[in-house]
Design an enzyme around this catalytic site. Structure first.
Site, PDB file in Angstrom:
ATOM      1  N   GLU A 133      21.541 -53.132   2.142  1.00  0.00           N
ATOM      2  CA  GLU A 133      20.076 -53.081   2.089  1.00  0.00           C
ATOM      3  C   GLU A 133      19.525 -54.484   1.905  1.00  0.00           C
ATOM      4  OE1 GLU A 133      16.533 -50.564  -0.190  1.00  0.00           O
ATOM      5  OE2 GLU A 133      18.601 -50.416  -0.887  1.00  0.00           O
TER       6      GLU A 133
ATOM      7  N   ASN B 229      13.705 -42.121   3.745  1.00  0.00           N
ATOM      8  CA  ASN B 229      14.678 -42.233   2.657  1.00  0.00           C
ATOM      9  C   ASN B 229      14.004 -41.847   1.350  1.00  0.00           C
ATOM     10  OD1 ASN B 229      17.048 -43.524   1.050  1.00  0.00           O
ATOM     11  ND2 ASN B 229      15.229 -44.601   0.297  1.00  0.00           N
ATOM     12  N   GLU B 230      14.687 -41.009   0.570  1.00  0.00           N
ATOM     13  CA  GLU B 230      14.174 -40.600  -0.745  1.00  0.00           C
ATOM     14  C   GLU B 230      12.688 -40.260  -0.664  1.00  0.00           C
ATOM     15  OE1 GLU B 230      15.254 -43.252  -3.925  1.00  0.00           O
ATOM     16  OE2 GLU B 230      17.399 -42.909  -3.635  1.00  0.00           O
TER      17      GLU B 230
ATOM     18  N   TYR C 120      23.647 -41.194  -8.608  1.00  0.00           N
ATOM     19  CA  TYR C 120      24.189 -42.390  -9.241  1.00  0.00           C
ATOM     20  C   TYR C 120      24.798 -42.036 -10.597  1.00  0.00           C
ATOM     21  CZ  TYR C 120      22.013 -45.392  -5.735  1.00  0.00           C
ATOM     22  OH  TYR C 120      21.672 -46.006  -4.562  1.00  0.00           O
TER      23      TYR C 120
ATOM     24  N   GLU D 231      23.974 -42.269  -0.654  1.00  0.00           N
ATOM     25  CA  GLU D 231      23.865 -43.243  -1.748  1.00  0.00           C
ATOM     26  C   GLU D 231      24.582 -42.666  -2.952  1.00  0.00           C
ATOM     27  OE1 GLU D 231      20.162 -45.107  -2.867  1.00  0.00           O
ATOM     28  OE2 GLU D 231      19.432 -45.094  -0.795  1.00  0.00           O
TER      29      GLU D 231
ATOM     30  N   GLN E 163      26.374 -50.793  -3.380  1.00  0.00           N
ATOM     31  CA  GLN E 163      26.268 -51.227  -2.004  1.00  0.00           C
ATOM     32  C   GLN E 163      27.430 -52.148  -1.667  1.00  0.00           C
ATOM     33  OE1 GLN E 163      22.345 -52.748  -1.083  1.00  0.00           O
ATOM     34  NE2 GLN E 163      21.347 -50.947  -1.898  1.00  0.00           N
TER      35      GLN E 163
END
Length: 509
Positions: free
Chosen positions: A43, A190-191, A257, A314, A363
Protein backbone atom coordinates in the site's frame (compact mmCIF):
# COMPACT_ATOMS: atom_id res chain seq x y z
CA UNK A 1 26.10 -24.29 12.13
CA UNK A 2 27.74 -25.91 15.20
CA UNK A 3 26.58 -23.04 17.41
CA UNK A 4 23.07 -23.31 15.97
CA UNK A 5 22.86 -27.05 16.72
CA UNK A 6 24.16 -26.50 20.27
CA UNK A 7 21.51 -23.83 20.82
CA UNK A 8 18.81 -26.19 19.50
CA UNK A 9 20.05 -28.92 21.84
CA UNK A 10 19.70 -26.54 24.78
CA UNK A 11 16.21 -25.58 23.66
CA UNK A 12 15.10 -29.21 23.40
CA UNK A 13 16.44 -30.11 26.85
CA UNK A 14 13.79 -31.08 29.38
CA UNK A 15 11.28 -32.50 26.94
CA UNK A 16 8.07 -33.77 28.46
CA UNK A 17 7.72 -37.57 28.52
CA UNK A 18 4.39 -37.47 26.70
CA UNK A 19 4.30 -36.93 22.95
CA UNK A 20 1.83 -35.57 20.45
CA UNK A 21 0.97 -37.89 17.57
CA UNK A 22 0.02 -36.47 14.18
CA UNK A 23 -1.57 -39.11 11.95
CA UNK A 24 -1.72 -38.17 8.28
CA UNK A 25 -4.20 -39.88 5.93
CA UNK A 26 -2.40 -39.89 2.60
CA UNK A 27 -5.18 -41.91 0.95
CA UNK A 28 -7.79 -39.15 1.20
CA UNK A 29 -6.51 -36.03 -0.59
CA UNK A 30 -8.52 -32.90 0.03
CA UNK A 31 -8.79 -29.49 -1.66
CA UNK A 32 -5.78 -27.87 -3.28
CA UNK A 33 -4.22 -24.94 -1.42
CA UNK A 34 -4.50 -22.05 -3.85
CA UNK A 35 -1.11 -20.42 -4.35
CA UNK A 36 -2.77 -17.05 -3.72
CA UNK A 37 -3.26 -17.99 -0.07
CA UNK A 38 0.35 -16.77 0.21
CA UNK A 39 -0.40 -13.37 -1.34
CA UNK A 40 1.20 -10.11 -0.26
CA UNK A 41 0.03 -6.51 0.12
CA UNK A 42 1.78 -3.25 -0.87
CA UNK A 43 0.00 0.00 0.00
CA UNK A 44 1.02 3.62 -0.41
CA UNK A 45 1.72 3.81 3.32
CA UNK A 46 4.87 5.06 5.01
CA UNK A 47 7.96 3.45 3.47
CA UNK A 48 6.08 0.37 2.39
CA UNK A 49 6.61 1.34 -1.24
CA UNK A 50 8.63 4.57 -1.37
CA UNK A 51 12.10 3.85 -0.02
CA UNK A 52 11.28 0.32 1.04
CA UNK A 53 10.87 -0.98 -2.50
CA UNK A 54 10.82 1.96 -4.88
CA UNK A 55 13.89 4.22 -4.93
CA UNK A 56 13.61 5.55 -8.47
CA UNK A 57 15.85 4.72 -11.42
CA UNK A 58 18.40 7.43 -10.50
CA UNK A 59 19.02 6.12 -6.98
CA UNK A 60 22.49 5.00 -5.91
CA UNK A 61 20.81 1.96 -4.35
CA UNK A 62 21.03 -0.77 -7.03
CA UNK A 63 17.67 -1.00 -8.76
CA UNK A 64 15.90 -2.15 -11.89
CA UNK A 65 13.75 0.63 -13.32
CA UNK A 66 13.40 2.08 -9.84
CA UNK A 67 12.67 -1.12 -7.87
CA UNK A 68 15.37 -2.14 -5.36
CA UNK A 69 17.29 -5.20 -6.51
CA UNK A 70 17.94 -6.49 -2.98
CA UNK A 71 14.28 -6.39 -1.95
CA UNK A 72 13.03 -7.86 -5.23
CA UNK A 73 15.63 -10.63 -5.01
CA UNK A 74 14.57 -11.52 -1.48
CA UNK A 75 10.86 -11.53 -2.32
CA UNK A 76 11.41 -13.72 -5.39
CA UNK A 77 12.70 -16.45 -3.08
CA UNK A 78 9.25 -16.50 -1.46
CA UNK A 79 7.67 -17.23 -4.87
CA UNK A 80 5.26 -14.38 -4.14
CA UNK A 81 2.13 -15.41 -6.05
CA UNK A 82 0.06 -12.24 -5.79
CA UNK A 83 0.43 -8.58 -4.76
CA UNK A 84 -2.48 -6.36 -3.75
CA UNK A 85 -2.20 -2.63 -4.58
CA UNK A 86 -2.64 0.42 -4.11
CA UNK A 87 -4.50 -0.16 -0.83
CA UNK A 88 -6.09 -0.56 1.64
CA UNK A 89 -7.61 2.67 2.76
CA UNK A 90 -5.42 4.53 0.26
CA UNK A 91 -7.27 2.86 -2.62
CA UNK A 92 -10.45 4.85 -2.03
CA UNK A 93 -8.61 8.14 -2.49
CA UNK A 94 -6.49 6.98 -5.43
CA UNK A 95 -7.27 8.20 -8.95
CA UNK A 96 -5.42 6.10 -11.47
CA UNK A 97 -5.02 8.79 -14.14
CA UNK A 98 -2.75 10.71 -11.75
CA UNK A 99 -0.28 7.83 -11.82
CA UNK A 100 0.34 7.48 -15.57
CA UNK A 101 2.44 9.41 -18.05
CA UNK A 102 5.80 11.12 -17.40
CA UNK A 103 6.57 10.97 -13.69
CA UNK A 104 7.78 14.58 -13.56
CA UNK A 105 4.36 15.74 -14.75
CA UNK A 106 2.22 13.74 -12.33
CA UNK A 107 0.34 15.72 -9.66
CA UNK A 108 1.57 15.76 -6.08
CA UNK A 109 -1.23 15.02 -3.62
CA UNK A 110 -1.49 14.69 0.16
CA UNK A 111 -1.80 11.15 1.48
CA UNK A 112 -4.52 12.00 3.99
CA UNK A 113 -4.98 8.37 4.94
CA UNK A 114 -1.41 7.70 6.06
CA UNK A 115 0.81 10.31 7.67
CA UNK A 116 -0.33 13.41 5.77
CA UNK A 117 2.79 13.22 3.59
CA UNK A 118 3.20 14.19 -0.05
CA UNK A 119 2.28 11.54 -2.59
CA UNK A 120 4.01 12.30 -5.89
CA UNK A 121 2.40 9.39 -7.76
CA UNK A 122 5.82 8.13 -8.88
CA UNK A 123 4.48 4.61 -8.51
CA UNK A 124 1.42 4.18 -10.68
CA UNK A 125 -0.12 1.51 -12.88
CA UNK A 126 2.90 0.88 -15.11
CA UNK A 127 5.37 0.83 -12.22
CA UNK A 128 3.18 -1.56 -10.23
CA UNK A 129 2.94 -4.02 -13.08
CA UNK A 130 6.68 -3.79 -13.57
CA UNK A 131 7.02 -4.79 -9.90
CA UNK A 132 4.76 -7.84 -10.13
CA UNK A 133 6.33 -8.93 -13.40
CA UNK A 134 9.80 -8.71 -11.86
CA UNK A 135 8.52 -10.85 -8.98
CA UNK A 136 6.76 -13.30 -11.29
CA UNK A 137 3.54 -12.58 -9.38
CA UNK A 138 -0.05 -11.83 -10.33
CA UNK A 139 -1.73 -8.48 -9.77
CA UNK A 140 -4.61 -7.70 -7.42
CA UNK A 141 -5.80 -4.16 -8.14
CA UNK A 142 -8.11 -2.38 -5.68
CA UNK A 143 -10.53 0.04 -7.32
CA UNK A 144 -11.68 3.37 -5.88
CA UNK A 145 -15.32 3.24 -4.83
CA UNK A 146 -15.13 5.76 -1.99
CA UNK A 147 -14.17 8.89 -3.98
CA UNK A 148 -14.30 7.38 -7.46
CA UNK A 149 -17.07 6.18 -9.72
CA UNK A 150 -18.10 3.15 -11.78
CA UNK A 151 -16.89 5.03 -14.85
CA UNK A 152 -13.43 5.61 -13.37
CA UNK A 153 -13.04 1.94 -12.45
CA UNK A 154 -14.37 0.76 -15.80
CA UNK A 155 -11.96 3.02 -17.69
CA UNK A 156 -9.04 1.84 -15.56
CA UNK A 157 -9.85 -1.76 -16.44
CA UNK A 158 -10.11 -0.86 -20.12
CA UNK A 159 -6.75 0.93 -19.93
CA UNK A 160 -5.15 -2.12 -18.36
CA UNK A 161 -6.77 -5.01 -20.23
CA UNK A 162 -7.95 -3.91 -23.68
CA UNK A 163 -6.03 -4.91 -26.81
CA UNK A 164 -8.05 -2.90 -29.34
CA UNK A 165 -7.39 0.53 -30.87
CA UNK A 166 -9.69 2.64 -28.72
CA UNK A 167 -8.44 5.73 -26.92
CA UNK A 168 -7.53 4.18 -23.57
CA UNK A 169 -5.39 1.25 -24.76
CA UNK A 170 -3.76 3.62 -27.22
CA UNK A 171 -2.93 5.88 -24.27
CA UNK A 172 -1.42 2.86 -22.51
CA UNK A 173 0.72 2.20 -25.57
CA UNK A 174 1.80 5.83 -25.65
CA UNK A 175 2.89 5.42 -22.04
CA UNK A 176 5.12 2.50 -22.96
CA UNK A 177 3.05 -0.69 -22.73
CA UNK A 178 1.87 -2.33 -25.96
CA UNK A 179 0.25 -5.54 -24.71
CA UNK A 180 -2.45 -5.53 -22.03
CA UNK A 181 -1.58 -6.02 -18.39
CA UNK A 182 -2.80 -9.16 -16.68
CA UNK A 183 -5.16 -8.32 -13.81
CA UNK A 184 -5.89 -11.42 -11.72
CA UNK A 185 -8.26 -9.78 -9.21
CA UNK A 186 -10.07 -6.44 -9.12
CA UNK A 187 -11.79 -5.19 -5.96
CA UNK A 188 -14.65 -2.70 -5.80
CA UNK A 189 -13.63 -0.54 -2.85
CA UNK A 190 -12.03 -1.46 0.46
CA UNK A 191 -13.42 -1.60 4.01
CA UNK A 192 -16.65 0.04 2.96
CA UNK A 193 -17.73 -0.32 6.60
CA UNK A 194 -14.96 2.09 7.66
CA UNK A 195 -12.32 4.10 5.81
CA UNK A 196 -13.91 3.20 2.48
CA UNK A 197 -17.09 5.16 3.18
CA UNK A 198 -18.72 4.14 6.50
CA UNK A 199 -21.44 2.30 4.62
CA UNK A 200 -24.02 -0.26 5.65
CA UNK A 201 -23.91 -3.70 4.00
CA UNK A 202 -27.04 -3.25 1.89
CA UNK A 203 -25.95 0.18 0.66
CA UNK A 204 -22.53 -1.11 -0.34
CA UNK A 205 -24.14 -4.13 -2.04
CA UNK A 206 -26.21 -1.79 -4.21
CA UNK A 207 -23.10 0.21 -5.15
CA UNK A 208 -21.17 -2.99 -5.81
CA UNK A 209 -23.81 -4.33 -8.20
CA UNK A 210 -23.96 -0.98 -9.99
CA UNK A 211 -20.19 -0.83 -10.38
CA UNK A 212 -19.74 -4.47 -11.35
CA UNK A 213 -22.28 -4.04 -14.13
CA UNK A 214 -19.84 -1.75 -15.96
CA UNK A 215 -16.57 -3.56 -15.22
CA UNK A 216 -16.14 -5.10 -18.65
CA UNK A 217 -12.99 -6.62 -20.11
CA UNK A 218 -12.11 -8.95 -22.97
CA UNK A 219 -13.04 -12.52 -21.91
CA UNK A 220 -9.39 -13.58 -21.76
CA UNK A 221 -8.55 -10.60 -19.58
CA UNK A 222 -11.38 -10.79 -17.09
CA UNK A 223 -10.17 -10.61 -13.50
CA UNK A 224 -11.89 -12.19 -10.55
CA UNK A 225 -14.11 -9.50 -9.03
CA UNK A 226 -13.87 -8.97 -5.29
CA UNK A 227 -16.63 -7.55 -3.11
CA UNK A 228 -15.42 -5.74 0.01
CA UNK A 229 -16.70 -7.69 3.02
CA UNK A 230 -16.62 -7.51 6.78
CA UNK A 231 -14.18 -7.87 9.65
CA UNK A 232 -13.73 -9.49 13.04
CA UNK A 233 -16.92 -11.16 14.32
CA UNK A 234 -19.25 -9.52 11.79
CA UNK A 235 -20.84 -11.92 9.28
CA UNK A 236 -23.54 -9.52 8.08
CA UNK A 237 -21.43 -8.40 5.10
CA UNK A 238 -20.91 -11.96 3.96
CA UNK A 239 -24.62 -12.63 4.47
CA UNK A 240 -25.72 -9.64 2.40
CA UNK A 241 -23.19 -10.00 -0.42
CA UNK A 242 -23.54 -13.77 -0.80
CA UNK A 243 -27.24 -13.20 -1.41
CA UNK A 244 -27.58 -9.95 -3.33
CA UNK A 245 -24.30 -10.00 -5.28
CA UNK A 246 -23.81 -13.75 -5.59
CA UNK A 247 -23.91 -13.86 -9.38
CA UNK A 248 -21.79 -10.73 -9.86
CA UNK A 249 -18.72 -11.51 -7.78
CA UNK A 250 -16.09 -14.20 -7.50
CA UNK A 251 -15.36 -13.70 -3.84
CA UNK A 252 -15.94 -11.70 -0.68
CA UNK A 253 -13.07 -10.15 1.26
CA UNK A 254 -12.53 -10.19 5.01
CA UNK A 255 -10.10 -8.40 7.35
CA UNK A 256 -8.79 -9.46 10.73
CA UNK A 257 -5.78 -8.16 12.64
CA UNK A 258 -4.14 -9.81 15.63
CA UNK A 259 -3.74 -7.32 18.50
CA UNK A 260 -2.12 -8.49 21.77
CA UNK A 261 -4.25 -6.37 24.12
CA UNK A 262 -7.42 -6.42 22.04
CA UNK A 263 -7.52 -2.61 22.31
CA UNK A 264 -6.91 -0.33 19.34
CA UNK A 265 -5.83 2.54 21.59
CA UNK A 266 -2.91 0.66 23.20
CA UNK A 267 -2.24 -2.46 21.17
CA UNK A 268 0.93 -3.70 22.84
CA UNK A 269 4.63 -3.54 22.02
CA UNK A 270 6.33 -5.45 19.21
CA UNK A 271 9.34 -6.23 21.45
CA UNK A 272 9.95 -6.34 25.18
CA UNK A 273 6.45 -7.64 25.80
CA UNK A 274 5.50 -9.68 28.91
CA UNK A 275 4.86 -13.42 28.78
CA UNK A 276 1.11 -12.94 29.08
CA UNK A 277 1.15 -11.01 25.80
CA UNK A 278 2.84 -13.92 24.04
CA UNK A 279 -0.22 -15.94 25.00
CA UNK A 280 -2.79 -13.21 24.34
CA UNK A 281 -1.34 -12.66 20.86
CA UNK A 282 -1.53 -16.33 19.93
CA UNK A 283 -4.95 -16.69 21.52
CA UNK A 284 -6.17 -13.69 19.51
CA UNK A 285 -4.77 -14.97 16.22
CA UNK A 286 -6.46 -18.34 16.73
CA UNK A 287 -9.80 -16.52 16.53
CA UNK A 288 -9.17 -16.48 12.79
CA UNK A 289 -10.46 -20.08 12.84
CA UNK A 290 -13.81 -18.99 14.31
CA UNK A 291 -14.12 -16.01 11.98
CA UNK A 292 -13.52 -18.15 8.90
CA UNK A 293 -15.78 -20.95 10.12
CA UNK A 294 -18.65 -18.55 10.84
CA UNK A 295 -18.40 -16.82 7.47
CA UNK A 296 -17.98 -20.10 5.60
CA UNK A 297 -21.17 -21.37 7.25
CA UNK A 298 -22.97 -18.37 5.74
CA UNK A 299 -21.42 -19.05 2.34
CA UNK A 300 -22.31 -22.74 2.48
CA UNK A 301 -25.93 -21.79 3.14
CA UNK A 302 -26.19 -19.13 0.43
CA UNK A 303 -23.72 -20.58 -2.06
CA UNK A 304 -23.80 -24.39 -1.77
CA UNK A 305 -22.18 -24.68 -5.21
CA UNK A 306 -19.07 -23.05 -3.70
CA UNK A 307 -18.65 -20.57 -6.51
CA UNK A 308 -17.63 -17.82 -4.10
CA UNK A 309 -14.20 -17.59 -2.53
CA UNK A 310 -13.54 -16.16 0.92
CA UNK A 311 -10.60 -13.78 0.57
CA UNK A 312 -8.77 -12.75 3.76
CA UNK A 313 -7.06 -9.91 1.95
CA UNK A 314 -5.80 -8.14 5.09
CA UNK A 315 -4.45 -9.98 8.10
CA UNK A 316 -1.46 -9.99 10.44
CA UNK A 317 -0.20 -8.55 13.69
CA UNK A 318 -0.72 -4.91 14.60
CA UNK A 319 1.28 -3.38 17.44
CA UNK A 320 2.04 0.12 18.71
CA UNK A 321 4.41 1.81 16.26
CA UNK A 322 8.11 1.94 17.03
CA UNK A 323 9.08 4.97 19.12
CA UNK A 324 10.42 7.88 17.10
CA UNK A 325 8.60 6.91 13.91
CA UNK A 326 5.65 8.57 12.19
CA UNK A 327 2.51 7.10 13.75
CA UNK A 328 0.86 7.11 10.33
CA UNK A 329 3.60 4.89 8.85
CA UNK A 330 2.72 1.79 10.94
CA UNK A 331 6.35 0.69 11.25
CA UNK A 332 6.87 -2.10 13.78
CA UNK A 333 9.58 -4.61 14.61
CA UNK A 334 9.03 -8.26 13.68
CA UNK A 335 9.94 -11.10 16.05
CA UNK A 336 9.76 -14.86 16.45
CA UNK A 337 6.25 -14.29 17.80
CA UNK A 338 5.20 -12.95 14.39
CA UNK A 339 6.58 -16.03 12.63
CA UNK A 340 4.55 -18.27 14.96
CA UNK A 341 1.45 -16.15 14.29
CA UNK A 342 2.00 -16.47 10.54
CA UNK A 343 2.39 -20.25 10.68
CA UNK A 344 -0.71 -20.67 12.85
CA UNK A 345 -2.71 -18.72 10.28
CA UNK A 346 -1.26 -20.73 7.38
CA UNK A 347 -2.46 -23.93 9.04
CA UNK A 348 -5.93 -22.43 9.53
CA UNK A 349 -6.11 -21.30 5.90
CA UNK A 350 -5.11 -24.81 4.76
CA UNK A 351 -7.96 -26.28 6.81
CA UNK A 352 -10.42 -24.15 4.80
CA UNK A 353 -8.74 -24.46 1.41
CA UNK A 354 -12.04 -25.08 -0.38
CA UNK A 355 -13.22 -21.53 0.45
CA UNK A 356 -10.11 -19.58 1.47
CA UNK A 357 -8.59 -19.16 -1.97
CA UNK A 358 -6.63 -15.95 -1.45
CA UNK A 359 -5.14 -14.00 1.44
CA UNK A 360 -2.82 -10.98 1.67
CA UNK A 361 -0.71 -10.34 4.75
CA UNK A 362 -0.35 -6.71 5.76
CA UNK A 363 2.18 -5.77 4.52
CA UNK A 364 5.17 -6.67 2.37
CA UNK A 365 7.88 -4.15 3.38
CA UNK A 366 8.28 -1.82 6.41
CA UNK A 367 4.57 -1.81 7.35
CA UNK A 368 2.92 -3.92 10.07
CA UNK A 369 3.87 -7.63 9.80
CA UNK A 370 6.43 -7.16 7.05
CA UNK A 371 8.62 -9.65 5.19
CA UNK A 372 11.43 -7.13 4.82
CA UNK A 373 12.65 -4.09 6.78
CA UNK A 374 14.89 -1.45 5.20
CA UNK A 375 16.88 1.56 6.36
CA UNK A 376 18.16 3.51 3.38
CA UNK A 377 20.55 1.09 1.60
CA UNK A 378 20.31 -1.57 4.36
CA UNK A 379 17.87 -4.48 4.28
CA UNK A 380 16.99 -7.39 6.54
CA UNK A 381 14.67 -10.40 6.40
CA UNK A 382 12.21 -10.80 9.26
CA UNK A 383 11.16 -13.99 11.07
CA UNK A 384 7.85 -13.72 9.19
CA UNK A 385 9.79 -13.80 5.92
CA UNK A 386 11.40 -17.06 7.01
CA UNK A 387 8.00 -18.56 7.92
CA UNK A 388 6.76 -17.76 4.40
CA UNK A 389 9.90 -19.26 2.86
CA UNK A 390 9.51 -22.48 4.87
CA UNK A 391 5.89 -22.84 3.72
CA UNK A 392 6.62 -22.31 0.00
CA UNK A 393 6.02 -26.05 -0.75
CA UNK A 394 2.39 -25.62 0.36
CA UNK A 395 1.61 -23.32 -2.58
CA UNK A 396 -0.55 -25.40 -4.91
CA UNK A 397 -0.20 -28.47 -2.68
CA UNK A 398 -3.07 -30.90 -2.05
CA UNK A 399 -4.27 -30.99 1.54
CA UNK A 400 -4.18 -34.24 3.48
CA UNK A 401 -6.42 -34.81 6.49
CA UNK A 402 -4.76 -35.43 9.81
CA UNK A 403 -5.64 -36.22 13.40
CA UNK A 404 -3.82 -35.13 16.57
CA UNK A 405 -3.66 -37.29 19.68
CA UNK A 406 -2.16 -36.38 23.02
CA UNK A 407 -2.06 -32.70 22.13
CA UNK A 408 -1.69 -30.81 25.38
CA UNK A 409 -3.12 -27.40 26.18
CA UNK A 410 -1.04 -24.27 26.61
CA UNK A 411 -2.92 -22.32 29.28
CA UNK A 412 -2.75 -18.83 30.71
CA UNK A 413 -5.22 -18.00 33.43
CA UNK A 414 -8.60 -19.44 32.50
CA UNK A 415 -7.83 -19.53 28.76
CA UNK A 416 -5.96 -22.08 26.70
CA UNK A 417 -4.98 -23.02 23.16
CA UNK A 418 -3.58 -26.22 21.69
CA UNK A 419 0.17 -26.57 22.19
CA UNK A 420 0.71 -28.09 18.74
CA UNK A 421 -0.84 -26.90 15.47
CA UNK A 422 -0.35 -29.06 12.39
CA UNK A 423 -1.09 -29.15 8.68
CA UNK A 424 -0.24 -31.69 5.99
CA UNK A 425 -0.28 -31.65 2.20
CA UNK A 426 1.22 -33.40 -0.79
CA UNK A 427 3.37 -30.94 -2.69
CA UNK A 428 3.53 -30.61 -6.43
CA UNK A 429 6.90 -32.37 -6.21
CA UNK A 430 5.23 -35.50 -4.79
CA UNK A 431 6.60 -35.12 -1.28
CA UNK A 432 4.39 -35.05 1.79
CA UNK A 433 4.91 -31.89 3.83
CA UNK A 434 3.91 -31.62 7.49
CA UNK A 435 3.97 -28.19 9.13
CA UNK A 436 4.11 -28.03 12.92
CA UNK A 437 3.88 -25.15 15.37
CA UNK A 438 4.72 -25.39 19.06
CA UNK A 439 2.90 -22.48 20.67
CA UNK A 440 4.33 -22.93 24.17
CA UNK A 441 7.00 -20.34 25.02
CA UNK A 442 8.99 -22.60 27.36
CA UNK A 443 7.97 -26.25 26.91
CA UNK A 444 9.43 -28.39 24.14
CA UNK A 445 7.35 -31.22 22.67
CA UNK A 446 8.09 -34.51 20.98
CA UNK A 447 5.89 -35.03 17.93
CA UNK A 448 5.35 -38.39 16.25
CA UNK A 449 4.19 -38.34 12.62
CA UNK A 450 2.26 -41.48 11.70
CA UNK A 451 0.63 -42.60 8.46
CA UNK A 452 3.61 -41.69 6.29
CA UNK A 453 5.83 -44.68 7.08
CA UNK A 454 9.43 -44.23 8.07
CA UNK A 455 10.61 -42.97 4.70
CA UNK A 456 13.48 -40.59 4.26
CA UNK A 457 12.62 -37.20 5.70
CA UNK A 458 14.26 -33.87 6.38
CA UNK A 459 13.12 -30.87 8.38
CA UNK A 460 13.90 -27.30 9.28
CA UNK A 461 13.04 -25.35 12.41
CA UNK A 462 12.58 -21.66 13.15
CA UNK A 463 13.08 -20.81 16.81
CA UNK A 464 15.13 -18.75 19.25
CA UNK A 465 15.85 -18.43 22.97
CA UNK A 466 13.83 -15.25 23.53
CA UNK A 467 10.16 -14.67 22.81
CA UNK A 468 10.94 -11.36 21.15
CA UNK A 469 14.05 -12.52 19.27
CA UNK A 470 14.36 -10.51 16.08
CA UNK A 471 16.77 -9.56 13.34
CA UNK A 472 18.49 -6.18 13.31
CA UNK A 473 20.66 -4.44 10.74
CA UNK A 474 23.62 -5.19 13.02
CA UNK A 475 22.59 -8.85 13.44
CA UNK A 476 20.41 -9.72 10.43
CA UNK A 477 20.66 -13.51 10.93
CA UNK A 478 19.73 -13.73 14.62
CA UNK A 479 16.52 -15.60 13.72
CA UNK A 480 16.58 -17.88 10.70
CA UNK A 481 15.74 -21.52 9.86
CA UNK A 482 18.12 -24.34 10.74
CA UNK A 483 18.10 -28.11 10.12
CA UNK A 484 16.48 -30.30 12.77
CA UNK A 485 16.76 -34.06 13.14
CA UNK A 486 13.94 -36.40 12.11
CA UNK A 487 14.14 -39.93 13.51
CA UNK A 488 12.51 -42.80 11.58
CA UNK A 489 11.50 -45.89 13.50
CA UNK A 490 8.61 -48.34 13.72
CA UNK A 491 6.71 -46.88 10.81
CA UNK A 492 6.69 -43.35 12.14
CA UNK A 493 8.80 -40.21 12.21
CA UNK A 494 9.72 -38.31 15.34
CA UNK A 495 10.66 -34.65 15.69
CA UNK A 496 11.70 -33.08 18.97
CA UNK A 497 10.25 -29.59 18.69
CA UNK A 498 11.82 -26.80 20.73
CA UNK A 499 9.55 -24.40 22.59
CA UNK A 500 8.07 -21.55 20.52
CA UNK A 501 8.99 -23.04 17.18
CA UNK A 502 7.85 -23.63 13.62
CA UNK A 503 8.93 -26.87 11.90
CA UNK A 504 8.30 -28.05 8.34
CA UNK A 505 9.03 -31.70 7.56
CA UNK A 506 9.53 -32.94 3.98
CA UNK A 507 8.85 -36.67 3.54
CA UNK A 508 9.72 -38.93 0.62
CA UNK A 509 9.31 -37.79 -2.95
Amino acid sequence: MKKTMIALAMLTAGLAQAATTVTVDTAKPGPVINKDVYGQFAEHLGTGIYGGMWVGPKSKIPNTRGWRNDVIGALKKLHVPLVRWPGGCFADEYHWREGIGPRNKRPVKINTMWGGVDEDNAVGTHEFFDLVEQLGADAYVNGNLGTGSPQEMAEWLEYMTSDNKSTLPELRRKNGRDKPFKVAYFAVGNEAWGCGGNMKPDYYANLYRQSATFLKTPPAGRPKLVASGGNDNDTTWTEELSKSAKNMTDGISFHYYTIPTGKWEVKGAATGFPANEWFSTLNATMRMEDHIRNNVAVLDRNDPEKKLGFYVDEWGTWYDVEKGTNAGFLYQQNTLRDAVVAALNFNIFHDHADRVRMTNIAQMVNVLQAMVLTDNEKMLLTPTYHAYEMYVPFQGATTLPLALEGNRKYASGDKSIAQVSASAARGKDGKVYVALVNTHPSDAEEVNIAGVGDRKASARVLTANEMDAHNTFAKPDAVKPAPIAVQASGGKLTVKMPAKSVVVVAIGG
